[in-house]
Design an enzyme around this catalytic site. Sequence first.
Site, short mmCIF file in Angstrom:
data_model
loop_
_atom_site.label_atom_id
_atom_site.label_comp_id
_atom_site.label_asym_id
_atom_site.label_seq_id
_atom_site.Cartn_x
_atom_site.Cartn_y
_atom_site.Cartn_z
N ARG A 1 -0.18 -8.38 13.60
CA ARG A 1 -0.77 -7.39 12.67
C ARG A 1 -1.66 -8.06 11.63
NH1 ARG A 1 4.35 -5.24 10.77
NH2 ARG A 1 3.29 -3.81 9.41
N ARG B 1 10.95 -7.06 4.36
CA ARG B 1 11.01 -5.62 4.66
C ARG B 1 11.67 -5.38 6.02
NH1 ARG B 1 5.49 -2.25 4.74
NH2 ARG B 1 5.24 -3.12 6.81
N LYS C 1 0.83 -1.22 0.00
CA LYS C 1 0.00 0.00 0.00
C LYS C 1 0.85 1.25 0.00
CE LYS C 1 -2.50 -0.05 3.72
NZ LYS C 1 -1.99 -1.24 4.38
N ARG D 1 -9.24 1.81 9.46
CA ARG D 1 -8.77 0.46 9.73
C ARG D 1 -9.77 -0.32 10.58
NH1 ARG D 1 -3.04 1.01 9.08
NH2 ARG D 1 -1.77 -0.72 9.64
N ARG E 1 12.22 -1.89 10.34
CA ARG E 1 11.06 -1.33 11.04
C ARG E 1 10.81 -2.14 12.30
NH1 ARG E 1 5.64 0.25 7.71
NH2 ARG E 1 4.68 -0.71 9.51
P1 AMP Z 1 1.06 0.95 8.94
O1 AMP Z 1 2.32 1.63 8.56
O2 AMP Z 1 -0.14 1.47 8.24
O3 AMP Z 1 1.18 -0.56 8.85
O4 AMP Z 1 0.80 1.27 10.50
C1 AMP Z 1 1.74 0.89 11.51
C2 AMP Z 1 1.02 0.81 12.86
O5 AMP Z 1 0.45 2.09 13.18
C3 AMP Z 1 -0.14 -0.17 12.93
O6 AMP Z 1 0.26 -1.50 13.21
C4 AMP Z 1 -0.96 0.42 14.08
O7 AMP Z 1 -0.40 0.14 15.33
C5 AMP Z 1 -0.80 1.92 13.83
N1 AMP Z 1 -1.87 2.45 12.93
C6 AMP Z 1 -1.72 2.96 11.68
N2 AMP Z 1 -2.89 3.35 11.16
C7 AMP Z 1 -3.83 3.10 12.12
C8 AMP Z 1 -5.24 3.27 12.19
N3 AMP Z 1 -5.94 3.78 11.16
N4 AMP Z 1 -5.86 2.89 13.34
C9 AMP Z 1 -5.18 2.38 14.37
N5 AMP Z 1 -3.85 2.17 14.38
C10 AMP Z 1 -3.17 2.53 13.26
#
Ligand code: AMP
Length: 196
Positions: A144, A127, A13, A88, A133
């Site tokens: 996740r 990754r 994404k 989400r 990360r």
């Molecule tokens: P991402 O980079 O989108 O995978 O986000 C990394 C982490 O940020 C996720 O595993 C969540 O802990 C938090 N996170 C990101 N977006 C959201 C969201 N819309 N709602 C809740 N937690 C989020």
Amino acid sequence: MYIVFLGAPGVGKGTQCRRTSEKYALPHVSTGDIIRAAISANTPLGQEFTRYVDSGELVPDQMVVEMVAERLREDDCGGGCLLDGFPRTVAQAEALEQSFAAQGRRLAGVIEIAASEDELRRRLIERGEKEGRSDDTPETIAARLHVYQSETAPLIEFYRQRKLLHQVDGIGTPDEVFARISATIDGFAADAPVSD
Ligand code: AMP
């Protein structure tokens, strides 16, 4: 044009949103990036976020909804943006729907990038090795993917019912996937009312 990108962690994404943002000149609003920036800046909010992100859990809805609302009020988002990683949960999607209705904004569509769980796990581990990360460790990856299935996957049905869902195959080279996404977005542009 406002577009939501949906897809499990590791589906690409972020990469696809960056390319889409460039091609269509739309700001890329990634909640993951905003959250990681707060964590690196060590703000009080960032300190609170750390425990959720590091355990692969979602940050509570209310915090994320407010953060996104603030970002969407900025001038550059006045004509549209790409939402990456938000909503989400169904509660976040409902909050977005209500605020868009109140502001006279309209979602042009939702793009779901799809891939099998085995492929996602493989990409996330790769990754983690490349980018380091903190949440790309095997335990956090499993958490996740589980959170995605239970909390986020219901949004596929949510948006299908609203006739906003467009599914794109996420398997292939980044160029191939991007070509599918571009074709989908060009379809939205063709469908959009003239005032958009
Ligand atoms: P991402 O980079 O989108 O995978 O986000 C990394 C982490 O940020 C996720 O595993 C969540 O802990 C938090 N996170 C990101 N977006 C959201 C969201 N819309 N709602 C809740 N937690 C989020």
